[in-house]
Motif scaffolding. Structure first.
Motif, short mmCIF file in Angstrom:
data_model
loop_
_atom_site.label_atom_id
_atom_site.label_comp_id
_atom_site.label_asym_id
_atom_site.label_seq_id
_atom_site.Cartn_x
_atom_site.Cartn_y
_atom_site.Cartn_z
N PRO A 272 0.81 -1.23 0.00
CA PRO A 272 0.00 0.00 0.00
C PRO A 272 0.84 1.28 0.00
O PRO A 272 0.38 2.31 -0.50
CB PRO A 272 -0.83 -0.13 1.28
N ASP A 273 2.03 1.24 0.56
CA ASP A 273 2.83 2.45 0.70
C ASP A 273 4.08 2.45 -0.17
O ASP A 273 4.96 3.31 0.00
CB ASP A 273 3.25 2.62 2.17
N TYR A 274 4.18 1.48 -1.09
CA TYR A 274 5.40 1.38 -1.89
C TYR A 274 5.50 2.55 -2.87
O TYR A 274 4.55 2.91 -3.57
CB TYR A 274 5.42 0.07 -2.68
N ARG A 275 6.68 3.16 -2.90
CA ARG A 275 6.97 4.21 -3.88
C ARG A 275 8.44 4.08 -4.27
O ARG A 275 9.33 4.28 -3.44
CB ARG A 275 6.71 5.60 -3.31
N GLY A 276 8.68 3.73 -5.52
CA GLY A 276 10.05 3.54 -5.97
C GLY A 276 10.30 4.29 -7.25
O GLY A 276 9.37 4.65 -7.99
N TYR A 277 11.58 4.53 -7.53
CA TYR A 277 11.99 5.29 -8.71
C TYR A 277 12.90 4.40 -9.55
O TYR A 277 14.00 4.05 -9.14
CB TYR A 277 12.69 6.58 -8.29
N ALA A 278 12.39 4.03 -10.73
CA ALA A 278 13.08 3.06 -11.57
C ALA A 278 13.92 3.76 -12.62
O ALA A 278 13.57 4.83 -13.12
CB ALA A 278 12.08 2.12 -12.23
N GLY A 279 15.01 3.12 -12.99
CA GLY A 279 15.88 3.66 -14.04
C GLY A 279 17.18 2.88 -14.11
O GLY A 279 17.37 1.88 -13.41
N GLN A 280 18.08 3.34 -14.97
CA GLN A 280 19.39 2.72 -15.12
C GLN A 280 20.45 3.65 -14.53
O GLN A 280 20.47 4.85 -14.84
CB GLN A 280 19.69 2.46 -16.59
N ILE A 281 21.30 3.11 -13.70
CA ILE A 281 22.38 3.90 -13.13
C ILE A 281 23.35 4.27 -14.25
O ILE A 281 23.92 3.40 -14.90
CB ILE A 281 23.11 3.13 -12.01
N ALA A 282 23.51 5.56 -14.49
CA ALA A 282 24.36 6.02 -15.59
C ALA A 282 25.84 5.89 -15.25
O ALA A 282 26.67 5.63 -16.13
CB ALA A 282 24.03 7.47 -15.94
N SER A 283 26.18 6.09 -13.99
CA SER A 283 27.58 5.97 -13.57
C SER A 283 27.63 5.87 -12.06
O SER A 283 26.68 6.23 -11.35
CB SER A 283 28.41 7.19 -14.04
N GLY A 284 28.75 5.36 -11.55
CA GLY A 284 28.97 5.32 -10.11
C GLY A 284 28.27 4.19 -9.38
O GLY A 284 27.74 3.26 -9.99
N VAL A 285 28.26 4.31 -8.05
CA VAL A 285 27.73 3.28 -7.15
C VAL A 285 26.75 3.94 -6.19
O VAL A 285 27.00 5.04 -5.69
CB VAL A 285 28.87 2.61 -6.35
N LEU A 286 25.62 3.28 -5.94
CA LEU A 286 24.65 3.74 -4.97
C LEU A 286 24.51 2.70 -3.87
O LEU A 286 24.50 1.49 -4.14
CB LEU A 286 23.29 3.98 -5.63
N ARG A 287 24.38 3.17 -2.61
CA ARG A 287 24.31 2.27 -1.45
C ARG A 287 23.12 2.62 -0.57
O ARG A 287 22.77 3.80 -0.43
CB ARG A 287 25.60 2.35 -0.63
N VAL A 288 22.55 1.62 0.04
CA VAL A 288 21.49 1.84 1.02
C VAL A 288 22.07 2.64 2.19
O VAL A 288 23.18 2.36 2.66
CB VAL A 288 20.91 0.51 1.51
N GLY A 289 21.32 3.65 2.66
CA GLY A 289 21.78 4.50 3.75
C GLY A 289 22.54 5.74 3.29
O GLY A 289 22.86 6.60 4.11
N GLU A 290 22.79 5.85 2.00
CA GLU A 290 23.55 6.98 1.48
C GLU A 290 22.66 8.21 1.35
O GLU A 290 21.51 8.13 0.90
CB GLU A 290 24.14 6.62 0.12
N ALA A 291 23.20 9.37 1.73
CA ALA A 291 22.49 10.63 1.57
C ALA A 291 22.52 11.05 0.11
O ALA A 291 23.59 11.06 -0.52
CB ALA A 291 23.12 11.71 2.45
N VAL A 292 21.35 11.41 -0.44
CA VAL A 292 21.26 11.77 -1.85
C VAL A 292 20.48 13.07 -2.00
O VAL A 292 19.73 13.49 -1.12
CB VAL A 292 20.59 10.66 -2.68
N THR A 293 20.68 13.69 -3.16
CA THR A 293 19.98 14.92 -3.52
C THR A 293 19.23 14.69 -4.82
O THR A 293 19.76 14.08 -5.75
CB THR A 293 20.96 16.09 -3.68
N VAL A 294 18.00 15.19 -4.89
CA VAL A 294 17.19 15.07 -6.09
C VAL A 294 17.26 16.39 -6.85
O VAL A 294 16.99 17.45 -6.29
CB VAL A 294 15.72 14.75 -5.74
N LEU A 295 17.64 16.30 -8.11
CA LEU A 295 17.76 17.49 -8.95
C LEU A 295 16.68 17.47 -10.03
O LEU A 295 16.31 16.40 -10.51
CB LEU A 295 19.15 17.54 -9.58
N PRO A 296 16.12 18.64 -10.40
CA PRO A 296 16.63 19.98 -10.09
C PRO A 296 16.10 20.61 -8.81
O PRO A 296 16.48 21.73 -8.47
CB PRO A 296 16.16 20.79 -11.29
N SER A 297 15.22 19.93 -8.04
CA SER A 297 14.60 20.56 -6.88
C SER A 297 15.60 20.84 -5.77
O SER A 297 15.43 21.79 -5.01
CB SER A 297 13.47 19.67 -6.36
#
Length: 456
Positions: free
Chosen positions: A253-278
């Motif tokens: 009921p509460d699932y919200r995910g953002y799908a796509g292909q990682i263009a470069s680099g590594v992403l980890r659970v617990g990592e602080a991220v910024t959403v652009l352009p906002s």
């Protein structure tokens, strides 16, 4: 000619599934023998299906030729066969036990520069062909310049038709020295020169018995062994959002995910991220890959990212680590290759597509057009026509987070689109080019685009 030993479809499929991948492009002036080289490479590496070879043999006999014309393996269009030239980009897939290959066979004519840009844009290696009788010519320099512009990391100089200069080492050495010096002036990091005869097969797949003075690799050996890094994990992480997943089911009921292909680099659970352009920040709460939760993901994996906070994220947004956020801008300075038949003009309204984001934009300035013959800049041309390469300044309606193309070929590239019919106009590379910056255009030219709804 016998067809014994050539690959079946099942054998090729088995090879293609077992080895690493190299993307490379070929380029050469008219009559340098590029199609023959590609045909020889496919034939001698046993990458030609039996029925394909039989068709080439029949076509060659119909032309009155005693031996198969291997160029017919690549010149697939009727106009190409009739004129004896390559017109369009042809992609060939083949494999050896050591490596898989995607070959972009690109045209040599100056009027097909845009086709070479298309073929070389994803290449990790470019093979530039030179006729040993003619040496480095104007079109050779153009091909080297395009390879440098597109930041192709490896360049092979194939000096062809050595059989027509009696396999003379001084001829090869002089050509190799001239080309290498020119390529170095463009910033090409590596050039490997190989003397060959595509027609006779010398140094293409098998070492030549006519050039014992040459101790380097054959073309295929170099393609199989050149060090090509597919590891994008050392680059800053970039995740363009392709699709927002909200099943809103009883099970999730509460699932919200953002799908796509990682263009470069590594992403980890617990990592602080910024959403652009906002510029909104959050933390990666979870990463889903192939239906399972994982703690880490890297380029070029396709994944779904879940964030800890209820942040407004939509298609076209870019998720990046907060420790390495790319700068956002509405003023994009770039080098573009114009690929459309209609010109690109100052003041023109366009759409700019960068990764999964498409925004309105206006061409504010075209400071210069690059002359590939001598790398000189023609200032303030006013427009770019098909096959032109030039500098542009584009003003976008919304901020974009572009990397410099020299740092990332994936997130530093974009295309300009005609908003009226969706035609691709230009292929762009953000940031500086290898050529010197031209003087700025007059200020009044930058204001030519004023129009309600498009004046950003």
């Amino acid at each position: 000619m016998t067809t014994t030993g050539h690959a079946s479809a099942d054998q090729l499929a088995e090879q293609l599934s077992a080895t690493t991948l190299l993307r490379f492009a070929t380029a050469g002036s008219v009559d340098d023998g590029k199609s023959t080289l590609v045909g020889r490479l496919l034939h001698d590496s046993k990458s030609v299906l039996t029925d394909q070879l039989e068709a080439v043999e029949r076509a060659s006999l119909g032309r009155g030729q005693d031996t198969p014309d291997l160029a017919l393996l690549t010149d697939g269009l009727r106009a190409e066969r009739e004129q004896g030239i390559t017109i369009d980009v042809a992609y060939r897939y083949f494999a050896t036990p050591r490596r898989r290959f995607i070959l972009a066979d690109t045209p040599g004519h100056v009027q097909y520069t845009r086709n070479m840009v298309t073929g070389a844009s994803t290449a990790e290696l470019a093979v530039v062909l030179v006729d040993a009788r003619n040496g480095v010519v104007e079109q050779t320099r153009r091909h080297a310049a395009v390879a440098a512009l597109l930041r192709v990391p490896h360049v092979v100089l194939a000096v062809n038709k050595m059989d027509l200069v009696e396999y003379a080492e001084p001829v090869f050495a002089a050509i190799a020295e001239e080309f290498t010096a020119y390529a170095a002036s463009l910033g090409v990091p590596e050039v490997t020169a190989i003397p060959i005869s595509a027609l006779a097969g010398d140094n293409v797949v098998e070492p030549s018995g006519h050039m014992d003075w040459y101790g380097g690799p054959t073309v295929l050996e170099h393609l199989e062994t050149v060090a090509v890094s597919h590891d994008l994990s050392g680059c800053p992480a970039r995740f363009p959002v392709q699709y927002v997943i909200r099943p809103q089911s009883a099970e999730h009921p509460d699932y919200r995910g953002y799908a796509g292909q990682i263009a470069s680099g590594v992403l980890r659970v617990g990592e602080a991220v910024t959403v652009l352009p906002s510029g909104r920040t959050s933390t990666i709460e979870g990463i889903d890959a192939l239906g399972e939760s994982v703690d880490i993901a890297w380029a070029p994996q396709s994944v779904t990212i879940r964030l800890a906070d209820d942040v407004d994220v939509s298609r076209g947004d870019l998720i990046a680590p907060s420790s390495g956020v790319p700068a956002s801008t509405q003023d994009v300075e770039a080098t573009v290759c114009h690929v459309a038949d209609r010109p690109l003009t100052v003041g023109q309204r366009v759409l700019l597509k960068h990764t999964t984001r498409t925004v309105k934009a206006i061409v504010k300035d075209i400071p210069s057009r690059l002359t590939l013959d001598d790398l000189s800049q023609h200032p303030a041309p006013g427009q770019l026509v098909a096959n032109d390469i030039g500098r542009v300044t584009v003003r976008t309606a919304e901020p974009l987070a572009l990397d410099a193309y020299r740092d990332s070929r994936r997130t530093g590239s974009f295309i300009l689109i005609d908003p009226a019919d969706g035609t691709t106009l230009s292929a762009g590379m953000a940031g500086d080019s290898f050529a010197a910056e031209p003087p700025p255009a007059p200020a009044d030219a930058q204001d030519a685009a004023a129009d309600e709804g498009w004046d950003f």
